[in-house]
Write an enzyme that holds these catalytic residues in place. Structure first.
Site, PDB file in Angstrom:
ATOM      1  N   ASP A   1      41.185  68.565  40.059  1.00 35.92           N
ATOM      2  CA  ASP A   1      40.366  67.802  39.117  1.00 35.92           C
ATOM      3  C   ASP A   1      41.067  66.475  38.843  1.00 35.92           C
ATOM      4  O   ASP A   1      42.237  66.447  38.439  1.00 35.92           O
ATOM      5  CB  ASP A   1      40.167  68.572  37.808  1.00 35.92           C
ATOM      6  CG  ASP A   1      39.126  69.671  37.929  1.00 35.92           C
ATOM      7  OD1 ASP A   1      38.627  69.906  39.042  1.00 35.92           O
ATOM      8  OD2 ASP A   1      38.819  70.303  36.894  1.00 35.92           O
TER       9      ASP A   1
ATOM     10  N   HIS B   1      32.434  65.706  39.196  1.00 28.11           N
ATOM     11  CA  HIS B   1      32.947  66.162  37.895  1.00 28.11           C
ATOM     12  C   HIS B   1      32.259  65.404  36.763  1.00 28.11           C
ATOM     13  O   HIS B   1      32.762  65.384  35.643  1.00 28.11           O
ATOM     14  CB  HIS B   1      34.460  65.961  37.839  1.00 28.11           C
ATOM     15  CG  HIS B   1      35.171  66.840  36.847  1.00 28.11           C
ATOM     16  ND1 HIS B   1      34.810  68.143  36.596  1.00 28.11           N
ATOM     17  CD2 HIS B   1      36.240  66.590  36.044  1.00 28.11           C
ATOM     18  CE1 HIS B   1      35.617  68.655  35.699  1.00 28.11           C
ATOM     19  NE2 HIS B   1      36.488  67.734  35.326  1.00 28.11           N
TER      20      HIS B   1
ATOM     21  N   HIS C   1      32.212  62.686  31.942  1.00 30.56           N
ATOM     22  CA  HIS C   1      32.887  63.909  31.510  1.00 30.56           C
ATOM     23  C   HIS C   1      32.338  64.444  30.181  1.00 30.56           C
ATOM     24  O   HIS C   1      33.086  64.808  29.280  1.00 30.56           O
ATOM     25  CB  HIS C   1      34.403  63.661  31.388  1.00 30.56           C
ATOM     26  CG  HIS C   1      35.233  64.899  31.564  1.00 30.56           C
ATOM     27  ND1 HIS C   1      35.798  65.571  30.499  1.00 30.56           N
ATOM     28  CD2 HIS C   1      35.589  65.589  32.665  1.00 30.56           C
ATOM     29  CE1 HIS C   1      36.477  66.610  30.942  1.00 30.56           C
ATOM     30  NE2 HIS C   1      36.370  66.650  32.265  1.00 30.56           N
TER      31      HIS C   1
ATOM     32  N   HIS D   1      45.503  70.237  38.620  1.00 31.73           N
ATOM     33  CA  HIS D   1      45.265  68.884  38.116  1.00 31.73           C
ATOM     34  C   HIS D   1      46.269  67.934  38.750  1.00 31.73           C
ATOM     35  O   HIS D   1      47.481  68.194  38.735  1.00 31.73           O
ATOM     36  CB  HIS D   1      45.371  68.853  36.589  1.00 31.73           C
ATOM     37  CG  HIS D   1      44.212  69.491  35.900  1.00 31.73           C
ATOM     38  ND1 HIS D   1      44.126  70.858  35.704  1.00 31.73           N
ATOM     39  CD2 HIS D   1      43.065  68.972  35.382  1.00 31.73           C
ATOM     40  CE1 HIS D   1      42.993  71.147  35.083  1.00 31.73           C
ATOM     41  NE2 HIS D   1      42.331  70.019  34.877  1.00 31.73           N
TER      42      HIS D   1
END
Length: 263
Positions: free
Chosen positions: A71, A122, A126, A220
């Site tokens: 991510d 994604h 967000h 991450h």
């Protein structure tokens, strides 16, 4: 105490109704039951929802496959190192990126695609999808897809990871109708706290302790621990007989009868 006029109340309600979808039923935070025996973790009633809407959290074929996903909401200077390791080890990955990442790190996004990795959606800003209607979610997803298409040779995005891992049945259904595939994860740990990194050995141990056949790993890229541990992780898992696959491989194998793709 602040006084609200009738006009301000109507304006607020109009915005609220436009943003919300009638019938939205709460929110779920993605989670699973960890185990120490290297088996696929249980997800309880989530399994039925994922199956109904074609979403993934694992490869349940039984094969010793691994799917690396990252991510990327913002950059801390480690993604280039991660890409170097992936290139050296010839390992594919999926990077779920946001609009901020596209805007701030266009060269890294282009490099991801040029080196054979998949860009996942994604969302652009967000947000929490569970408080949005279908049209607002669609705009978030299509804006991100268009930004990636303008920048790289990847013209479509088919994999989605919802912001914060928050979802409900509406968001699963709507994004499925929009042609996107939810991808959650079966292996993760608290790696995103940039001020609380614990050393590469910690990341290595967390991954190895939770590893199981078919794992979709969430990492991450802002974690220095992950960047430093990645090469050792990949090399050790290869020694253990694991094969690193892309999400495209997983999808293709599911589309063919009896797993004819041979994963």
């Amino acid at each position: 105490m602040r006084k609200f006029t009738l006009t301000s109340i109507i304006a607020f309600l109009t915005f609220f109704i436009c943003f919300m979808e009638p019938g939205t039923t709460g929110a779920f935070g993605w989670g699973y039951k960890k185990n120490a025996d290297h088996q696929i973790p249980e997800i309880g009633h989530y399994k039925e929802l994922l199956d109904q809407y074609g979403a993934y959290y694992v490869d349940d074929s039984g094969a010793k496959n691994i799917y690396l996903t990252f991510d990327n909401g913002y950059e801390q200077g480690y993604t280039a190192d991660i890409l170097e390791v992936l290139k050296k080890e010839e390992v594919p990955a999926t990077f779920f990126i946001t609009g901020h990442y596209v805007e701030s790190e266009p060269e890294l996004v282009k490099r991801m695609v040029e080196e054979g990795h998949i860009i996942g959606n994604h969302s652009y800003h967000h947000p929490d999808f569970t408080i949005m209607n279908k049209e607002a979610i669609q705009k978030e997803l299509e804006t991100l897809e268009a930004s990636v298409a303008e920048l790289t040779d990847q013209k479509e995005i088919k994999f989605l990871r919802p912001p914060r891992g928050v979802f409900n049945e509406d968001t699963l259904r709507w994004t499925n109708e929009l042609g996107l595939i939810h991808v959650f994860w079966s292996l993760a740990f608290a790696d995103w706290k940039v001020a609380d990194q614990k050393g590469w050995e910690y990341a290595y141990e967390q991954i190895m302790e939770q590893m199981h056949p078919g794992a979709i790993i969430l990492l991450h890229a802002v974690s220095s621990d992950n960047a430093q541990a990645l090469e050792q992780v990949i090399q050790e898992l290869k020694k253990q007989g694991y094969t690193f696959k892309s999400l495209d491989d997983l999808l293709l194998n599911d589309m063919l009868p009896n797993g004819m793709f041979g994963l």
